[in-house]
Design a protein around this motif. Structure first.
Motif, mmCIF file in Angstrom:
data_model
loop_
_atom_site.group_PDB
_atom_site.id
_atom_site.type_symbol
_atom_site.label_atom_id
_atom_site.label_comp_id
_atom_site.label_asym_id
_atom_site.label_seq_id
_atom_site.Cartn_x
_atom_site.Cartn_y
_atom_site.Cartn_z
ATOM 1 N N VAL A 186 -15.906 -0.114 10.656
ATOM 2 C CA VAL A 186 -16.955 0.228 9.819
ATOM 3 C C VAL A 186 -16.927 -1.241 8.865
ATOM 4 O O VAL A 186 -16.107 -1.789 8.231
ATOM 5 C CB VAL A 186 -16.286 1.094 8.530
ATOM 6 N N HIS A 187 -18.285 -1.811 8.634
ATOM 7 C CA HIS A 187 -18.548 -2.736 7.899
ATOM 8 C C HIS A 187 -18.467 -2.692 6.421
ATOM 9 O O HIS A 187 -19.106 -1.829 5.985
ATOM 10 C CB HIS A 187 -19.983 -3.695 8.071
ATOM 11 N N ASP A 188 -17.725 -3.765 5.705
ATOM 12 C CA ASP A 188 -18.345 -3.920 4.345
ATOM 13 C C ASP A 188 -17.750 -2.539 3.408
ATOM 14 O O ASP A 188 -18.342 -2.262 2.297
ATOM 15 C CB ASP A 188 -19.718 -4.445 3.949
ATOM 16 N N LYS A 189 -16.809 -1.618 3.836
ATOM 17 C CA LYS A 189 -16.364 -0.697 3.013
ATOM 18 C C LYS A 189 -14.997 -0.671 3.036
ATOM 19 O O LYS A 189 -14.323 -0.710 4.138
ATOM 20 C CB LYS A 189 -17.112 0.791 3.733
ATOM 21 N N SER A 190 -14.158 -0.262 1.917
ATOM 22 C CA SER A 190 -12.963 -0.030 2.038
ATOM 23 C C SER A 190 -12.441 1.449 1.892
ATOM 24 O O SER A 190 -13.089 2.229 1.059
ATOM 25 C CB SER A 190 -12.514 -0.860 0.838
ATOM 26 N N PHE A 191 -11.179 1.721 2.606
ATOM 27 C CA PHE A 191 -10.845 2.988 2.782
ATOM 28 C C PHE A 191 -9.276 2.893 2.717
ATOM 29 O O PHE A 191 -8.669 2.988 3.725
ATOM 30 C CB PHE A 191 -11.161 3.695 4.187
ATOM 31 N N PRO A 192 -8.841 2.640 1.374
ATOM 32 C CA PRO A 192 -7.370 2.241 1.354
ATOM 33 C C PRO A 192 -6.302 3.597 1.684
ATOM 34 O O PRO A 192 -6.738 4.718 1.608
ATOM 35 C CB PRO A 192 -7.137 2.132 -0.025
ATOM 36 N N TYR A 193 -5.506 3.175 2.796
ATOM 37 C CA TYR A 193 -4.741 4.230 2.987
ATOM 38 C C TYR A 193 -3.402 3.441 3.738
ATOM 39 O O TYR A 193 -3.369 2.578 4.525
ATOM 40 C CB TYR A 193 -5.170 5.154 4.285
ATOM 41 N N ALA A 194 -2.159 4.325 3.332
ATOM 42 C CA ALA A 194 -0.852 3.853 3.816
ATOM 43 C C ALA A 194 -0.617 2.139 3.414
ATOM 44 O O ALA A 194 -0.130 1.516 4.412
ATOM 45 C CB ALA A 194 -0.624 3.926 5.179
ATOM 46 N N THR A 195 -1.179 1.898 2.201
ATOM 47 C CA THR A 195 -1.145 0.412 1.855
ATOM 48 C C THR A 195 0.097 0.240 1.403
ATOM 49 O O THR A 195 1.028 0.952 0.929
ATOM 50 C CB THR A 195 -2.133 0.096 0.820
ATOM 51 N N ARG A 196 0.746 -1.185 1.293
ATOM 52 C CA ARG A 196 2.019 -1.552 0.976
ATOM 53 C C ARG A 196 2.202 -1.252 -0.580
ATOM 54 O O ARG A 196 1.263 -1.777 -1.445
ATOM 55 C CB ARG A 196 2.243 -3.270 1.344
ATOM 56 N N PRO A 197 3.199 -0.613 -0.856
ATOM 57 C CA PRO A 197 3.603 -0.410 -2.400
ATOM 58 C C PRO A 197 4.060 -1.489 -2.973
ATOM 59 O O PRO A 197 4.672 -2.381 -2.427
ATOM 60 C CB PRO A 197 4.212 0.967 -2.581
ATOM 61 N N GLU A 198 3.755 -1.835 -4.440
ATOM 62 C CA GLU A 198 4.392 -3.080 -5.122
ATOM 63 C C GLU A 198 5.838 -2.918 -5.249
ATOM 64 O O GLU A 198 6.518 -3.723 -5.034
ATOM 65 C CB GLU A 198 3.560 -3.239 -6.410
ATOM 66 N N ASP A 199 6.200 -1.568 -5.540
ATOM 67 C CA ASP A 199 7.644 -1.280 -5.723
ATOM 68 C C ASP A 199 8.094 -0.059 -4.885
ATOM 69 O O ASP A 199 8.144 0.983 -5.407
ATOM 70 C CB ASP A 199 7.733 -0.978 -7.315
ATOM 71 N N PRO A 200 8.471 -0.425 -3.732
ATOM 72 C CA PRO A 200 8.967 0.683 -2.743
ATOM 73 C C PRO A 200 10.004 1.448 -3.137
ATOM 74 O O PRO A 200 11.153 0.996 -3.889
ATOM 75 C CB PRO A 200 9.288 -0.242 -1.410
ATOM 76 N N GLN A 201 9.765 2.798 -2.924
ATOM 77 C CA GLN A 201 10.880 4.015 -3.575
ATOM 78 C C GLN A 201 11.430 4.614 -2.274
ATOM 79 O O GLN A 201 10.642 4.716 -1.364
ATOM 80 C CB GLN A 201 10.083 4.672 -4.533
ATOM 81 N N GLY A 202 12.863 5.075 -2.570
ATOM 82 C CA GLY A 202 13.346 5.843 -1.470
ATOM 83 C C GLY A 202 13.530 5.167 0.007
ATOM 84 O O GLY A 202 13.690 6.059 0.918
#
Length: 931
Positions: free
Chosen positions: A344-360
């Protein structure tokens, strides 16, 4: 020299010359004569042709498809023996293999008028002069199966819904009964008891049962859930499935009484060739779920690997410290690489991105991880025999060519085509098997109108194909729907803390015993497979975390829900449901497998990424194991049903009428963090992207030009096209004075000038043009990768990283994920790492660079010395060293080492074909009108 009679890859059946060990040809002829009864299909009189009425067809004779090796995947014992003794083929067992293979050399001169020299006409119906047979299965008047002369594909037309599905089941059993039986036993972990104890059989059942250790109650619960949660469509699916099974079982009864059942039942001891004693068990609803669990595990379950990720991260941190080690690991992981090709060109679909402060996070203590034992002997002790090791090896290679497939899609909107109508060339890769896992069919009946491919045993609907005025296909997407949880142990190794309460694990066992058969010399034996199951899924590893004993478990969103996807396929077959791209997207949203779906009609194109993407708790990093505690569970997760909150359809990568779409298992969209490693600057998807973008820029795209682009990409060596030019820039940055290196450079440059492809000198020559250059690169790649990266990473970290991503997957790489002779190549490798590092050394711009320069320790001169040294070593390797030979090929036979083998799942074997990197089932479509 290669053995002339290799053991079959999967089901433990022996190929020519091995039946009963030592039967002479004359003896075989006598036996065959006795087996050719008047009721055998081999000699049955053809039924009178009858004209079939075609449904509404808006393709205008511009739909084509292909599925090697052939439609007929059943063979009687007589036909198997004839094949093994003389190489003869049952009718329609191999007639699609030749046209499929010929495209590799024939595509360059392709025109729209010659497409069907390499594909089948996929129009609806059968012209009256092309009807080979007409059957009313079981004497039913509400369904007719017409088969065409050219391919033997069944065209099923029903006047009632029940009759239509009955006919689909009957036709499926006609074409794939043995294969269907094999895979319903694979899904239950019972293959060895059914087909013998060959290591390949043991490995196959272990590979799948480990991930889906279902009880009979689990299988039935899936049926109940799928029906109950889908209202009228669920009830309709249940009725369709029952009718389909009635058709399968009617064929079983007919073939038994007529004695034309598949000969593999005799070879494995289930039927007696003389007395007809023995039975073929009827199919039941739970068999379809067992089959579905295998298919889901093969193609539609992305994610996992969190334990291996943790091991490599810890190795990086151990060597370089937490901060620098993490930076190194992230640069190699390429979670969201800005240079990655996207669908898919030129569209963003954030998923499972790296968290800034990982928990657990629950990372294991160094050196504490042990894989959970699956196989136990008769006494209940962990099995550690040579046989167990052999079966584990077989598990690694038996079906990975399917799992690591090369499904692809090329779709161009009408704005850029010569006709003004969209054009699509697309298909799934299901591996090369005989018989093939898929079958072709056309189904026409109340509420169903489609032609295409379906998995054997699940063909109540067309799963990939075309409707009256639209077509659809899929590629494996692999986004992450699997997470690993660390359950803290209590009391002993088989109790764990579940929400604060010490809870017993559930022990699931499958016992298998087998006897020697005439098809396989494996001695009698038995073993037990055992899986410990928790609320968070099956246990896969044991370890300690901060000194606490834990079990790592794998939780998959489609676990216990493989049957749910049936509704999406039902909708795709329904002409009253799918009337445009939006309806198509709504249909595939009901499919919980991780697939990229593509659509084309006469006016529109569309794309949608399917799968139940769980909504993770805030701060959870999907790349690593987390603690099995409520705070880190999927949102709204119900352990009793394994249901949760999932991301909405709008959050899945999707698009309508983009200028063009390409997919070769690459990244879906910006910020959509997918599970596979290797989505970086050089990916197999670039081979399609570059060619299709060039066509679109020029305009006037045709079916022929798009097929040419696909076929051309399918012959390309990704390393040569994507990385070799920069490697040679470094090598030739100063004059190359060493004669061996200079000669190698000259050969490689000549090959690049010719296109860098692996093509025969002429059709059927079985020799490559530029053979020396190909040999040099095949030898050079593993040498240069190791020399380039191991010194900087260290041997331990380098090994851990190669466990995450193999360094090479050339066509001949038996060590790669797909194994030898599997067709698929260049899906997994260190292409991007080499590319980014070499460009950095050259001083070129690199987005998303590695954490440092690795080649030669950094610097152009040191890198050049390293490359020249490894190139000289590679150039000195003989063909026999690079291509050491196997049970198919003599040492040094380069073409044969690359060649594709139809891996035998039954008694019929086929010849090798020249390598091409291409889907198994493939459509070429351009609709001329719309309803």
């Amino acid at each position: 020299m290669p053995r002339r009679t290799p053991r079959n890859a999967l089901v433990g059946l022996r190929t020519p010359g091995r039946f009963h060990g030592f039967l002479k040809t004359a003896s075989i002829c006598v036996l065959i004569a006795g087996l050719l009864s008047p009721l055998s299909p081999a000699v049955a009189a053809p039924e009178a042709p009858a004209e079939a009425t075609a449904a509404a067809d808006h393709c205008g004779n511009q739909c084509s498809d292909i599925l090697p090796p052939g439609q007929n995947g059943n063979a009687t014992l007589a036909q198997i023996l004839l094949n093994q003794a003389f190489g003869t083929m049952p009718e329609h067992a191999s007639d699609q293999l030749g046209p499929y293979a010929d495209l590799a050399k024939g595509h360059s001169g392709l025109t729209n008028a010659t497409i069907n020299n390499f594909f089948n006409d996929a129009s609806f119906g059968v012209p009256s002069d092309q009807v080979a047979s007409t059957v009313n299965p079981a004497g039913r008047g509400d369904v007719t199966i017409v088969r065409d002369k050219k391919t033997g594909v069944p065209h099923i037309t029903g006047t009632t819904r029940y009759g239509t599905e009955f006919g689909a089941g009957y036709a499926a059993a006609q074409d794939r009964l043995w294969l269907m039986d094999v895979f319903r036993h694979v899904g239950r972990g019972q293959l060895t008891s059914f087909a013998g104890g060959a290591p390949s059989n043991q490995g196959l059942e272990q590979q799948f049962w480990r991930h889906a250790p279902y009880t009979e109650a689990d299988l039935q619960a899936q049926i109940d859930s799928a029906v109950a949660s889908n209202g009228e469509r669920g009830q309709l699916a249940l009725a369709d499935a029952k009718a389909y099974l009635d058709g399968i079982n009617a064929y079983i009864d007919a073939s038994d009484s007529g004695r034309y059942f598949p000969g593999e039942y005799v070879l494995t001891g289930h039927k007696d060739s003389v007395t007809n004693a023995g039975t073929i068990e009827h199919f039941k609803l739970t068999d379809m779920v067992a089959l579905g669990s295998v298919i889901g595990a093969l193609f539609g379950s992305g994610g996992g690997g969190e334990v291996n990720n943790a091991i490599s991260l810890l190795a990086a941190q151990e060597k370089y410290g937490v901060a620098d080690g993490t930076e190194l690991w992230e640069s190699f992981r390429e979670r969201n690489d800005p240079e990655a090709v996207v669908t898919v060109h030129d569209k963003s679909f954030p998923y499972a991105t790296r968290p800034e402060d990982p928990q657990g996070e629950a990372l294991p203590d160094a050196g504490s991880v042990a894989e959970e034992q699956l196989v136990y002997d008769r006494t209940g002790s962990a099995a550690g025999s040579a046989a167990a090791g052999a079966s584990a090896t077989a598990a690694e290679t038996a079906m990975t060519s399917a799992k690591r497939g090369m499904s692809n899609a090329l779709v161009v909107s009408g704005e850029h085509t010569a006709s003004g109508h969209p054009v699509a060339v697309f298909g799934p890769q299901t591996g090369y098997f005989a018989p093939q896992l898929l079958l072709l069919q056309e189904i026409q009946g109340p509420g169903i109108s489609a032609r295409g491919a379906s998995f054997a045993g699940l063909s109540m609907y067309v799963e990939l194909g075309r409707g009256q005025d639209y077509s659809w296909s899929a590629t494996t997407s692999g986004q992450d729907i699997i997470d690993t949880y660390a359950v803290e142990l209590c009391q002993d190794d088989f109790h764990y803390l579940y929400r604060g309460t010490c809870t017993a694990m559930e022990k699931i066992e499958q016992k298998n015993a087998w006897k020697p058969t005439t098809a396989d010399s494996t001695p009698a034996g038995s073993y037990t497979m055992r899986v410990w199951r928790t609320k968070y899924g099956p246990v896969t590893h044991r370890a300690t975390v901060g000194g606490k004993k834990v079990a790592y478990t794998t939780l998959r969103s489609s676990y216990l829900h493989e049957a749910d996807s049936i509704i999406g396929f039902q909708m795709l077959n329904d002409p009253d449901f799918v009337k445009g791209p939006e309806d198509f997207q709504k249909a595939v949203q009901h499919i919980n497998y991780t697939f990229n779906w593509f659509y084309a009609d006469s006016e529109h194109t569309a794309y949608y990424n399917s799968g139940d993407n769980p909504v993770r708790a805030t701060g959870v990093d999907a790349e690593f194991p987390v603690w099995a505690q409520p705070a880190y569970e999927w949102r709204n997760w119900d352990p009793a049903t394994n249901t949760a909150q999932y991301t909405p359809p709008s959050a899945h990568p999707n698009s309508i009428d983009q200028d063009y779409y390409v997919s070769w298992n690459n990244k879906q969209a910006k910020d959509y963090t997918t599970a596979p490693w290797g989505d970086g600057s050089v990916h197999r998807g670039n081979l399609l992207e570059d060619r299709v973008r060039k066509l679109v820029d020029a305009g006037g795209v045709t079916r022929a030009s798009l097929v040419k682009a696909m076929a051309d990409a399918g012959l390309a060596d990704l390393r040569a096209e994507g990385v070799l030019p920069d490697l040679l820039k470094v090598v030739t940055s100063s004059p190359v004075t060493d004669p061996t290196a200079a000669a190698a450079v000259s050969k490689l440059q000549t090959w690049l000038s010719a296109g860098g492809k692996r093509t025969e000198t002429s059709a059927g020559s079985k020799k490559y043009a530029d053979a020396d250059a190909i040999r040099i690169l095949d030898a050079w790649w593993p040498l240069l990768v190791k020399a380039q990266f191991e010194p900087g990473l260290g041997s331990e970290l380098y090994a851990a990283m190669t466990n995450n991503l193999p360094i090479d997957e050339s066509p001949s790489a038996a060590h790669g994920p797909t194994g030898a002779h599997a067709g698929s190549a260049f899906q997994y490798g260190w292409w991007s790492y080499v590319d980014k590092d070499i460009r950095a050394v050259l001083g070129e711009s690199v987005q998303g660079p590695l954490d440092r320069e690795y080649c030669g320790g950094g610097g152009l001169s040191a890198c050049r010395d390293l490359l020249i040294g490894t190139l000289k070593e590679a150039a000195g390797k003989t063909a026999a060293q690079v291509y050491p030979g196997d049970d198919q090929c003599s040492a040094g036979d380069q073409w044969c080492a690359d060649s594709i083998v139809q891996r035998t799942l039954g008694g019929i074997r086929h010849g090798r074909i020249s390598w091409q990197n291409r889907p198994t089932y493939q459509q070429v479509v351009e609709f001329t009108s719309h309803r």
